[in-house]
Design a protein around this motif. Structure first.
Motif, PDB file in Angstrom:
ATOM      1  N   THR A 182      -0.073  10.777  11.752  1.00  0.00           N
ATOM      2  CA  THR A 182      -1.205  10.146  10.870  1.00  0.00           C
ATOM      3  C   THR A 182      -1.695   8.941  11.547  1.00  0.00           C
ATOM      4  OG1 THR A 182      -0.677  11.681   9.195  1.00  0.00           O
ATOM      5  CG2 THR A 182      -2.303   9.861   8.885  1.00  0.00           C
ATOM      6  N   PRO A 183      -1.196   7.765  11.401  1.00  0.00           N
ATOM      7  CA  PRO A 183      -1.776   6.681  12.113  1.00  0.00           C
ATOM      8  C   PRO A 183      -2.004   6.584  13.380  1.00  0.00           C
ATOM      9  CG  PRO A 183       0.599   6.324  11.078  1.00  0.00           C
ATOM     10  CD  PRO A 183       0.424   7.871  10.732  1.00  0.00           C
ATOM     11  N   ARG A 203     -13.747   1.642   2.194  1.00  0.00           N
ATOM     12  CA  ARG A 203     -12.436   1.484   2.852  1.00  0.00           C
ATOM     13  C   ARG A 203     -12.472   2.138   4.076  1.00  0.00           C
ATOM     14  NH1 ARG A 203      -7.237   3.731  -0.465  1.00  0.00           N
ATOM     15  NH2 ARG A 203      -8.416   5.454  -0.109  1.00  0.00           N
ATOM     16  N   ARG A 258      -7.688   8.281  -4.221  1.00  0.00           N
ATOM     17  CA  ARG A 258      -6.505   7.565  -3.789  1.00  0.00           C
ATOM     18  C   ARG A 258      -6.548   5.995  -3.516  1.00  0.00           C
ATOM     19  NH1 ARG A 258      -2.912  12.170  -2.485  1.00  0.00           N
ATOM     20  NH2 ARG A 258      -1.437  10.840  -1.987  1.00  0.00           N
ATOM     21  N   PRO A 310      -9.939  10.423   0.678  1.00  0.00           N
ATOM     22  CA  PRO A 310      -9.090  11.551   0.314  1.00  0.00           C
ATOM     23  C   PRO A 310      -9.745  12.181  -1.017  1.00  0.00           C
ATOM     24  CG  PRO A 310      -8.065   9.587   0.560  1.00  0.00           C
ATOM     25  CD  PRO A 310      -9.380   9.084   0.621  1.00  0.00           C
ATOM     26  N   MET A 333      -3.733  -2.748  -6.330  1.00  0.00           N
ATOM     27  CA  MET A 333      -4.348  -3.674  -5.423  1.00  0.00           C
ATOM     28  C   MET A 333      -5.781  -4.133  -5.604  1.00  0.00           C
ATOM     29  SD  MET A 333      -2.588  -2.476  -1.737  1.00  0.00           S
ATOM     30  CE  MET A 333      -2.592  -3.994  -0.684  1.00  0.00           C
ATOM     31  N   ASP A 355       0.930   8.462   1.236  1.00  0.00           N
ATOM     32  CA  ASP A 355      -0.242   9.284   1.974  1.00  0.00           C
ATOM     33  C   ASP A 355      -1.488   8.585   2.284  1.00  0.00           C
ATOM     34  OD1 ASP A 355       1.800  11.315   2.350  1.00  0.00           O
ATOM     35  OD2 ASP A 355       0.341  12.935   1.242  1.00  0.00           O
ATOM     36  N   ALA A 356      -2.012   7.784   1.342  1.00  0.00           N
ATOM     37  CA  ALA A 356      -3.275   7.059   1.643  1.00  0.00           C
ATOM     38  C   ALA A 356      -2.874   6.165   2.402  1.00  0.00           C
ATOM     39  CB  ALA A 356      -3.656   6.540   0.202  1.00  0.00           C
ATOM     40  N   ALA A 357      -1.747   5.437   2.468  1.00  0.00           N
ATOM     41  CA  ALA A 357      -1.486   4.195   3.469  1.00  0.00           C
ATOM     42  C   ALA A 357      -1.595   4.821   4.698  1.00  0.00           C
ATOM     43  CB  ALA A 357      -0.030   3.662   2.974  1.00  0.00           C
ATOM     44  N   MET A 358      -0.833   6.041   5.017  1.00  0.00           N
ATOM     45  CA  MET A 358      -0.783   6.474   6.255  1.00  0.00           C
ATOM     46  C   MET A 358      -2.220   6.883   6.752  1.00  0.00           C
ATOM     47  SD  MET A 358       2.256   9.123   6.003  1.00  0.00           S
ATOM     48  CE  MET A 358       2.240  10.213   7.415  1.00  0.00           C
ATOM     49  N   MET A 400      -7.498  -3.029   3.522  1.00  0.00           N
ATOM     50  CA  MET A 400      -6.653  -2.145   3.954  1.00  0.00           C
ATOM     51  C   MET A 400      -7.358  -0.912   5.044  1.00  0.00           C
ATOM     52  SD  MET A 400      -3.465  -2.426   3.252  1.00  0.00           S
ATOM     53  CE  MET A 400      -3.079  -0.805   3.885  1.00  0.00           C
ATOM     54  N   GLN A 418       2.287   2.071  -3.267  1.00  0.00           N
ATOM     55  CA  GLN A 418       1.473   2.701  -4.341  1.00  0.00           C
ATOM     56  C   GLN A 418       1.083   4.000  -3.976  1.00  0.00           C
ATOM     57  OE1 GLN A 418      -1.715  -0.246  -5.306  1.00  0.00           O
ATOM     58  NE2 GLN A 418       0.189  -1.603  -4.714  1.00  0.00           N
ATOM     59  N   ASP A 419       0.625   4.123  -2.777  1.00  0.00           N
ATOM     60  CA  ASP A 419       0.221   5.607  -2.314  1.00  0.00           C
ATOM     61  C   ASP A 419       0.581   5.982  -0.954  1.00  0.00           C
ATOM     62  OD1 ASP A 419      -1.100   8.221  -1.531  1.00  0.00           O
ATOM     63  OD2 ASP A 419      -2.629   7.910  -3.099  1.00  0.00           O
ATOM     64  N   ALA A 439       1.061  -1.186  -0.073  1.00  0.00           N
ATOM     65  CA  ALA A 439       0.052   0.023  -0.013  1.00  0.00           C
ATOM     66  C   ALA A 439       0.853   1.290  -0.093  1.00  0.00           C
ATOM     67  CB  ALA A 439      -0.947  -0.064   1.337  1.00  0.00           C
ATOM     68  N   PHE A 488      -5.350   2.245  -3.848  1.00  0.00           N
ATOM     69  CA  PHE A 488      -4.219   1.648  -4.032  1.00  0.00           C
ATOM     70  C   PHE A 488      -4.436   0.921  -5.401  1.00  0.00           C
ATOM     71  CE2 PHE A 488      -4.674   1.514   0.597  1.00  0.00           C
ATOM     72  CZ  PHE A 488      -3.607   2.647   0.678  1.00  0.00           C
ATOM     73  N   LEU A 530      -1.575  15.162   8.470  1.00  0.00           N
ATOM     74  CA  LEU A 530      -0.558  15.177   7.225  1.00  0.00           C
ATOM     75  C   LEU A 530       0.362  16.567   6.994  1.00  0.00           C
ATOM     76  CD1 LEU A 530      -2.882  13.289   4.868  1.00  0.00           C
ATOM     77  CD2 LEU A 530      -0.475  12.511   5.531  1.00  0.00           C
TER      78      LEU A 530
END
Ligand code: ATP
Ligand code: MG
Lengths: 607, 246
Positions: free
Chosen positions: B78-79, B155, B94, B90, B99, A176-179, B107, A173-174, A170, B96, B58
């Protein structure tokens, strides 16, 4: 080795080894958009840890592999934690430069610990070969294939079925999106660096066993090969890296079969340049896919340059000009002559890397072209040395720009890879084009410097000569920077898309920058040839390219005075403190790391 | 300007944000009441997406406070913020891209460890977004924009968030999908999830929102109950950059 099948087996085995390096590079690139130039150093470390384990600790093979993988992974984790994580919010060029610095530090540490002499790394496997079709295969081949396939399977399972593996995919691939899904990118980085290092280390050990020899030159070669394979497969594409590696192994093996061993690397780099020019996103990328991110955006830390009044510069120049009139030692003059020669190279690089933003890692090739041209003109055609040197500068400008022009369409890290490869190609052509360059024997008996029929033999006259050439080049470059042309260069560096939108032709301006830069570097190489009286294909090597880059960053990218100051500092200070030669490169690496971390704009600031 | 009320789930107060020298937010204060849909309207480059990024950590504000459920979010990564219960859809979705749809939705549950409940929630998403059922093993990047929006929403829901922040969820969608998305936002909200959404399309957003704020070059120029703002002529002018409203 004889049959085609043998060459194929050899190509696939070597390709397997490259794959272990390239997969790590692809993982790291995927997550961090970074080409890890320290990957080869980890491979080197792996080879030497393997040597310690096998030769000194007498560990059995499976244990050796585990020890090497674990120790290399630890090195990778340390690099990530202390070398790269602090740079997360700095300019984009910072991590790239940091990995270059780290690689120099690691290589030198290995060299200082184990001495630069090659060592034998026995494989502990029985020396038998089985007949397969028309070729033969040995236990070590099977081991390498086995390690390659096992690693690929483990990696597949990790990426596909583990939570951390999903996070890696993830994030690549992106990010920021993963975060935003709760992925901790630091842990992902740790994971990929650990894995990449473990694979790289094992690869180094296997290569050492394959050739039953390890030495410190392995490092740069491994980085280069890994990068070639990775870019051929498409940067950041893990399966692509495997295919790219096998392809590279085969191309090299068949190339060697047809043309001989010394052509091995030439084929590797030609493959890279062809792929970069025709399919910069790799063989498997669909044509409309956007290039990965580091190709875009500004690359260099903007800063306010330190203003130095003109009179101060004039005074400094005057002091250096009259220096030989005082009772200074021959040794001091010698050191400063080296600084002036390096200064010319740094002027060239600071223009190309700093002013127009093309971070070249193969700048020593321009020295080599100038040096060979000038040496051959004066030796073969009896051209007066002064004219021959100018000929060297012109040839370097013309040939250098022509060779580098295919990379003009590339951006960011890709320029660095392309220039590195072009630099290697130049050196390999010099090695192999015996009828002109005299090949590995090199050129000796190059006539000494002379001007208008007067030989410049005394250190004082050489000093004045090189100082005045450098000052003239610096003045010209200073004028260039304040001209309209200089502003266009900087506009291209800062935003090439906008610059193009304003109607600036990128190719034309990049050519102009390389023409000017090539001339300065060629002159430096030409003078050096007559000064040394002997040159060969290794006189101007990647280490010099990196030294020049360190000088330029120390002084401040694009900064003319900074380039000269940086040269004096990096040549002069180690002499002043009488630092032994083998520690110098270590120090250059550390200087580069500290600069990137604490003062990326250099001493005098970027312009 | 509304001050953070005690029952606010999310509150930004006096936030100032900079990109280098350029200031993007000027003393921004926004609050989202528990269980409400709050909408942030504004024209291009007014700082809407940056507001989302501030909430998600962010981008860091130079000054000001961001609280969620009474606790400060400033200084969290962020997490960490996501683990507090904020999910996001977003800008431009955005996903993946390489995937599969299933992997993308899963995810969203990255912060959770309860395997069985995650599997149940995946089934629930397929009843909420029935079209995704046939697409589960398809590459997310190959879906249409509207389908991608569905995946992005599924998601976000998979983390069982207390709040979802959405950046222009209707952008680039056909009218049919726009209605569908708005309806889904209402459904999600009725199940107890608070929603903070950024929109350019005021008339649509005001239909489902409880409260709204209008942002103009980094300053809140109007705010109040959506019902009241719907008929306010200044709304249109303000976020389109009209000067009468300022
Ligand atoms: N990473 C960044 N670095 C520098 N400036 C930025 C960055 N991101 C946004 N900006 C600038 O900040 C301002 C606000 O941007 P933001 O993305 O928040 O606007 P927006 O309201 O979401 O606009 P849009 O409706 O176009 O999505 C813009 O002027 C933008 O150019
Ligand atoms: Mg936006």
């Amino acid at each position: 080795m004889s049959s085609w099948l043998d060459y194929t087996i050899n190509g696939l085995i070597v390709g397997n080894v490259y794959a272990l390096v390239a997969v790590g590079l692809a993982l790291i690139f995927g997550v961090s958009r970074l080409i890890n130039f320290a990957q080869g150093s980890i491979y080197l470390v792996g080879a030497y840890i393997g040597w310690v384990a096998v030769v000194q600790l007498h560990t059995p093979l499976p244990l050796t592999i585990i020890v090497v993988a674990a120790a290399a992974a630890l090195v990778g984790l340390i690099i990530e934690r202390f070398g790269l994580r602090p740079l997360q919010n700095s300019v984009r060029i910072a991590p790239l430069l940091a990995t270059i610095g780290i690689s120099f530090v690691l290589d030198q540490l290995v060299m200082l610990t184990f001495s630069p002499n090659p060592r034998a790394l026995p494989s502990q496997l029985p020396d038998v070969r089985f007949q397969v079709g028309g070729g033969t295969i040995g236990p070590l081949d099977l081991l390498i294939a086995g390690v390659g396939i096992t690693s690929a399977l483990l990696l597949f399972v990790f990426l596909r079925y583990s939570k951390l593996g999903w996070a890696v995919r993830a994030a690549s691939q992106d990010r920021d999106a993963a975060m935003q899904m709760g992925v901790d990118v630091n842990r992902v980085n740790q994971a990929v660096f650990g894995i990449a290092a473990a694979l790289g280390g094992v690869s180094g050990m296997l290569v050492g066993m394959y050739y039953n020899q390890i030495d410190t030159a392995m490092s740069l070669q491994a980085t280069l090969k890994g990068v070639v394979a990775e870019v051929v497969g498409g940067a950041g594409n893990v399966p692509g890296a495997v295919v790219g590696s096998l392809l590279l192994g085969l191309v090299e093996s068949y190339g060697v079969a047809v043309f001989g061993t010394s052509y091995r690397n030439l084929f590797a780099f030609l493959l890279l340049v062809v792929v970069l020019v025709l399919r910069p996103n790799g063989l498997f990328a669909s044509a409309r896919q956007a290039p990965p991110e580091p190709l875009t955006g500004t690359f260099i830390a903007p800063s306010r340059p330190v203003r130095i009044p003109r009179w101060a510069l004039a005074v400094a120049a005057a002091i250096f000009a009259i220096l030989p009139l005082f009772p200074v030692s021959f040794y001091v003059l010698q050191t400063l002559i080296n600084a002036w020669l390096l200064g010319m190279l740094a002027l060239s690089l600071t223009l190309v890397a700093g002013t127009i933003g093309q971070v070249s890692l193969g700048h020593a090739a321009l020295l080599a072209i100038g040096a060979y041209t000038s040496a051959l003109l004066s030796l073969t055609f009896a051209v007066p040395v002064g004219l021959a040197i100018i000929g060297g500068g012109l040839m370097s400008a013309a040939l250098g720009t022509t060779l580098i022009s295919p990379s003009f369409r590339l951006r960011g890290h890709y320029v660095s890879i392309a220039t590195l490869a072009i630099g290697e190609i130049v050196s390999l052509v010099i090695l192999n084009w015996e009828s002109v360059t005299r090949g590995p024997i090199g050129i000796s008996g190059i006539p000494p410097l002379s001007l208008f029929g007067y030989d410049l033999i005394s250190p004082t006259s050489i000093y004045w000569f090189s100082l005045s050439v450098m000052v003239v080049l610096a003045l010209l470059q200073g004028r260039l920077l304040t001209s309209h042309l200089g502003r266009s260069f900087r506009a291209i560096r800062d935003d090439d898309i906008a610059a193009r939108a304003y109607g600036l032709s990128l190719n034309r301006y990049k050519s102009l920058a390389f023409i000017f830069g090539g001339f300065a570097a060629g002159i430096s190489g030409g003078i050096a040839a007559h000064l040394y009286s002997y040159i060969n294909h290794e006189t101007f090597n990647t280490q010099q390219s990196i030294l020049a880059l360190t000088v330029v960053i120390l002084g401040g990218l694009g900064n003319v005075v900074g380039a000269i100051l940086g040269s004096v500092a990096l040549v002069g200070l180690p002499e002043m403190f009488r630092i032994a030669a083998e520690y110098r490169i270590l120090i250059y690496g550390i200087v580069l790391l500290l600069l990137v971390r604490f003062r990326p704009q250099g001493l005098l600031g970027t312009i | 300007m509304t001050n953070a009320s005690p029952e606010a789930l999310l509150a930004l107060s006096n936030v100032n944000t900079f990109y280098g020298q350029a200031q993007v937010h000027f003393d921004l204060s926004i609050s989202v009441a528990r269980g409400h849909i709050v909408c942030l309207l504004g024209g291009n480059a007014s700082g809407k997406s940056t507001t989302m990024k501030i909430i998600l950590g962010l981008v860091k504000p130079r000054s000001g406070e961001v609280t969620f459920d009474g606790a400060s979010l400033v200084g969290l990564t962020t997490p960490q913020i996501v683990r507090r219960g904020i999910a996001s859809v977003p800008e431009a979705r955005r996903l993946f891209a390489e995937m599969s749809v299933r992997e993308n939705i899963l995810m969203g549950a990255f912060v959770r460890n309860d395997r069985e409940a995650i599997a149940q929630d995946l089934d629930r998403m397929l009843t909420l977004f029935p079209k995704l059922g046939q697409r589960l093993s398809q590459r997310a990047g190959s879906l249409s924009g509207g389908e991608q929006q569905m995946v992005a929403m599924a998601r976000a829901l998979m983390s069982r968030p207390r709040m979802i922040v959405m950046d222009e969820p209707t952008m680039g969608l056909s009218p049919l999908y726009v209605d569908r998305v708005l309806e889904l936002i209402r459904t999600i909200n009725q199940e107890g999830v608070s929603v903070f959404m950024v929109e350019q399309n005021a008339s649509l957003a005001l239909e489902i929102a409880h409260e709204a704020y209008v942002l103009q070059t980094g300053k809140i120029v109007l705010s109040g109950p959506a019902r009241a703002l719907k008929d306010d002529p200044r709304v249109r002018d303000a976020y389109l950059g009209g000067s009468e409203a300022a």
